[in-house]
Design an enzyme around this catalytic site. Sequence first.
Site, short mmCIF file in Angstrom:
data_model
loop_
_atom_site.label_atom_id
_atom_site.label_comp_id
_atom_site.label_asym_id
_atom_site.label_seq_id
_atom_site.Cartn_x
_atom_site.Cartn_y
_atom_site.Cartn_z
N THR A 173 -31.86 -19.23 3.38
CA THR A 173 -31.17 -20.42 3.83
C THR A 173 -29.67 -20.20 3.64
O THR A 173 -29.26 -19.38 2.82
CB THR A 173 -31.66 -21.66 3.06
OG1 THR A 173 -30.99 -22.82 3.58
CG2 THR A 173 -31.41 -21.57 1.56
N LYS A 196 -24.86 -28.69 10.53
CA LYS A 196 -26.22 -28.43 11.03
C LYS A 196 -26.29 -28.84 12.49
O LYS A 196 -26.29 -30.01 12.82
CB LYS A 196 -27.27 -29.17 10.20
CG LYS A 196 -28.62 -28.47 10.35
CD LYS A 196 -29.62 -28.94 9.34
CE LYS A 196 -30.76 -27.94 9.21
NZ LYS A 196 -31.87 -28.48 8.46
N TRP A 220 -28.01 -23.94 10.75
CA TRP A 220 -26.79 -24.07 9.98
C TRP A 220 -25.64 -23.24 10.55
O TRP A 220 -25.84 -22.12 11.00
CB TRP A 220 -27.01 -23.61 8.54
CG TRP A 220 -27.91 -24.50 7.74
CD1 TRP A 220 -29.15 -24.19 7.29
CD2 TRP A 220 -27.66 -25.84 7.28
NE1 TRP A 220 -29.68 -25.24 6.58
CE2 TRP A 220 -28.79 -26.26 6.56
CE3 TRP A 220 -26.58 -26.71 7.41
CZ2 TRP A 220 -28.88 -27.53 5.97
CZ3 TRP A 220 -26.66 -27.97 6.83
CH2 TRP A 220 -27.81 -28.37 6.13
#
Length: 544
Positions: free
Chosen positions: A188, A443, A448
């Site tokens: 992430t 986002k 992202w």
Amino acid sequence: MSAGLSSQVSRDYQLTLTNFLERARRFFPRQEIVSRGAQGISRYNYRQFYRRVCRLDNALSALGIGQGDRVGSFAWNTHRHLELYFGLPCMGAVMHTVNIRLSPEQIAYVINHAQDKLLFIDEDLVPAIEQVAAKLPGVQRYVIMCEGELPPTSLAPVCSYEELLAEAPENYDFPQLDEGLPAGLAYTSGTTGDPKGVIYTHRMLFLHSFALALAGGFGISEADTTMALVPMFHANAWGIPYTSTMVGAKQVLPGPHPQPEEIAGLIQTERVSFAAGVPTVWIGLLQFLEQQNYDLSSLQQIVCGGSAVPLSLIKAYRDKLGLQIHQAWGMTEMSPAGSVGTLKRSMSDWPAEQQLAQQAKQGLLLPGLEMRVLDESGCEVPWDGETSGELLVRGPWVAREYYRDPEASAQRFAGGWLRTGDVVTVDRESYLQIVDRTKDLVKSGGEWISSVALENALMAHPQVLEAAVIAVPDERWSERPLAYVVLKPDQQLSAEELLGSITAQFPKFWLPDEVTFIDELPKTGVGKFNKRALRQLAQQRPRR
Ligand code: AMP
């Protein structure tokens, strides 16, 4: 049986994904898996799926893949990707889903950081890997997931997925695995620095699937036909492939770049009853359906999340299509599901507009999870629907650390809790509502964009003194990046020239839609860019 003995027995049973795979084969052998590929729709059933997973695992073993080895995928939602989702963990290896939306540098970084030994790539995505292959010394082989002949490629050594399976035996003895073994790995975006890895153990994915199948979760059962429009390269497609297989649901895998026309077509022809995706997907489908007639009567539930779901979207689906959107909130670090915005029984007689407002909240935490909401001094805030604080969570499918990254782990995990970086209020019904984010990221369309990476690139331009990037609300993409730039004295530079200088470094969707030149950037007391002030400034700009 004595209490001591019974607890021993239940502790000995390992919660692994192999249970789901075996169950699907035995109980639902004829249930279908439908996959949209470059050459159209293909379909098979769980029995055939199981056999191909066995072939895959024999092939992987022959290639020297063993317990704990990481193997990467760079792929859309297809039946082959689903085979990897089970084949890798059930042989003891780790399924690393590489996000195809990352920048080339980040793609190389995550593959190297994970130490992926093999990389499985969808045919149309091969060029993106060719671009970074020289930086991937640890990848021993590339496997291209194509329909026919292997396409011409500079990747080496390389083989085709179907070739690999064709040569492998159909019987495979799945090993007894410990539930604590890693089954999956996803990265992430961190606010600064490189992406952060999250390991999913078998136990995490097993329990997460149970929670999703609950009526207060996604309520998926064998009677459903599920379609994950959320990509399998991002946060396990919200766990839908695992849960669908666990319950033996029919699965529809929408393949590369599904557009509204394909989505509507698949719902209509395959009679999809459950579909999940980010707001951008549902906004696009709604616009398409305003022009076109499709029969979506099979659809019983839409789950929408990944970004805040506008109340207007929930209302439009309700009023124009008679369809129910449930909002879901979660994070890669949470396998990823955290909360769902279904209404409580006591809310059934609320006025329609009040129900709608409640559904626009991120909802109730799933059973099994716990949460705290802390103010800046670390005290719990009252659950009064007004006082906000940072949300902390913990539970059986919440990660405890980032993979091989103690520094980032120390920042976000403390005392068994994950600091989500989401600022929330909790109302008197215990429904979460996200009101802000401490994470300095954008986002857009569910993926992202790193503000910091953009700022650094913009500030590397010789005529730029300072640059700050903020997220601004966008009707179609949820958020888009906006850059505020201060030029060095007496310099002239257009937005096009500036953006042209950074284009090659980033995926196209990362580039700010707007660049605003200003004389000075507002700063905080400690000299950081004051993004709150910039957000206020952005609100006052004329609408484009
Ligand atoms: P990811 O790890 O990419 O799934 O992103 C997780 C983050 O996305 C969360 O921490 C939130 O900031 C945001 N997010 C996810 N779902 C929602 C939602 N329903 N509403 C608002 N933000 C969300």
